[in-house]
Design an enzyme around this catalytic site. Structure first.
Site, PDB file in Angstrom:
ATOM      1  CE  LYS A  13      80.128  47.253   2.229  1.00  0.00           C
ATOM      2  NZ  LYS A  13      78.805  46.666   2.510  1.00  0.00           N
ATOM      3  CG  ASP A 139      80.687  50.563   5.160  1.00  0.00           C
ATOM      4  OD1 ASP A 139      80.695  49.942   6.239  1.00  0.00           O
ATOM      5  OD2 ASP A 139      79.748  50.509   4.349  1.00  0.00           O
TER       6      ASP A 139
END
Length: 292
Positions: A13, A139
């Site tokens: 990401k 995350d």
């Protein structure tokens, strides 16, 4: 005996916008950020073991093979929560750089949760897996879902938004590691530039590529730049080469550039290869994960 095997992808990401609002009573920081997945991924092979143990294998010497590994923690969590008496061997083929600000370890954990849910027939929903992911790391919840989302709380509260317009993402990582704890420890919220996360949501939802490029921001940049000036130099070089927008991802040290045109992407990529050891040119993915 034929052992059951499953292959799972674990995409990286980037943060298009990252703000820190303050420190919480639990010691974590309250964040507001926009994350999106990119087409740079680790590959995991999950293989059922007859023995009741968790095994981590990788050719990358920087990948821990014990409880420090988030994929190990994900498997252990599922085994304990759902009383699974089987073992698993997890082979991690690393493509995402380690300790890079790209959520490589978190994505491996998320892929392990999704994969073992299928391999062990646990029948959990993606929301349930994301909730479990929050117990492993900030995350991991986002990585379970993938796509593009606003993350709040300590990063585990996820609200999906539209996928940004397709473009190239050029990544450059210097040969250093950055301690996220050190970056947050040195953060002085009254001395940094705060990005406009709400505006970024608006321009993404409007499909406004130029607006996205004009609005990228990361409150942690100044802190990491002060600790590691080479990260700032990479950002300046990428800007000089003509990227449409340049930003550090997470707490660093990876810097990414958004580029719309193929010819410019090749020029920037080739220019950076002579300047930085690890350089990648990938597409912005932004697609949500599904449970097959």
């Amino acid at each position: 005996m034929n052992r059951l095997k499953l292959l799972v992808k674990a995409p990286a990401k980037i943060n298009l916008s990252l703000d820190v609002l303050g420190k919480r009573q639990d010691g974590y920081h309250e964040v507001k950020m926009i994350m999106t997945t990119i087409d740079l991924a680790d590959r995991l092979e999950l293989m059922e073991l007859a023995e009741d143990r968790i095994e981590i294998l990788s050719h990358n010497r920087y990948v821990p093979d014990d409880q420090r590994n988030l994929a190990y923690q994900a498997a252990k969590l599922l085994k304990e929560k759902f009383n699974v008496k089987k073992g698993v061997s997890i082979t991690i083929e690393k493509t995402i750089p380690v300790a890079a600000g790209l959520a490589g370890g978190s994505s491996d954990a998320a892929a392990t949760l999704r994969g073992l849910n299928k391999l062990w027939n646990l029948g959990l929903t993606i929301d349930q897996l994301a909730e479990l992911g929050a117990e492993i790391g900030s995350d991991v919840s986002f990585c379970v879902y993938g796509g593009t989302a606003i993350a709040t709380g300590r990063g585990e509260q996820i609200e999906h938004i539209k996928t940004p317009p397709s473009c190239w993402v050029i990544l450059a990582k210097p040969h250093i590691g950055v301690s996220t704890a050190d970056v947050y420890g040195n953060l002085k919220l009254n001395r940094v530039t705060h990005p406009n996360v709400d505006k970024m949501v608006d321009v993404i939802n409007a499909g406004d590529y130029k607006g996205i490029c004009d609005t990228v921001g990361n409150v942690l940049e100044d802190v990491t730049f002060a600790m590691h000036p080479e990260v700032a130099r990479i950002k300046a070089q990428m800007k000089r080469f003509g990227a449409d927008a340049v930003l550090m991802s997470g707490s660093g040290p990876t810097v990414f550039g958004l580029v719309h045109h193929d010819s410019r992407m090749h020029r920037i990529y080739n220019g950076l290869k002579g300047f930085c050891e690890q350089v990648y040119a990938v597409r912005l993915l932004g697609e949500r994960e599904t449970l097959e």
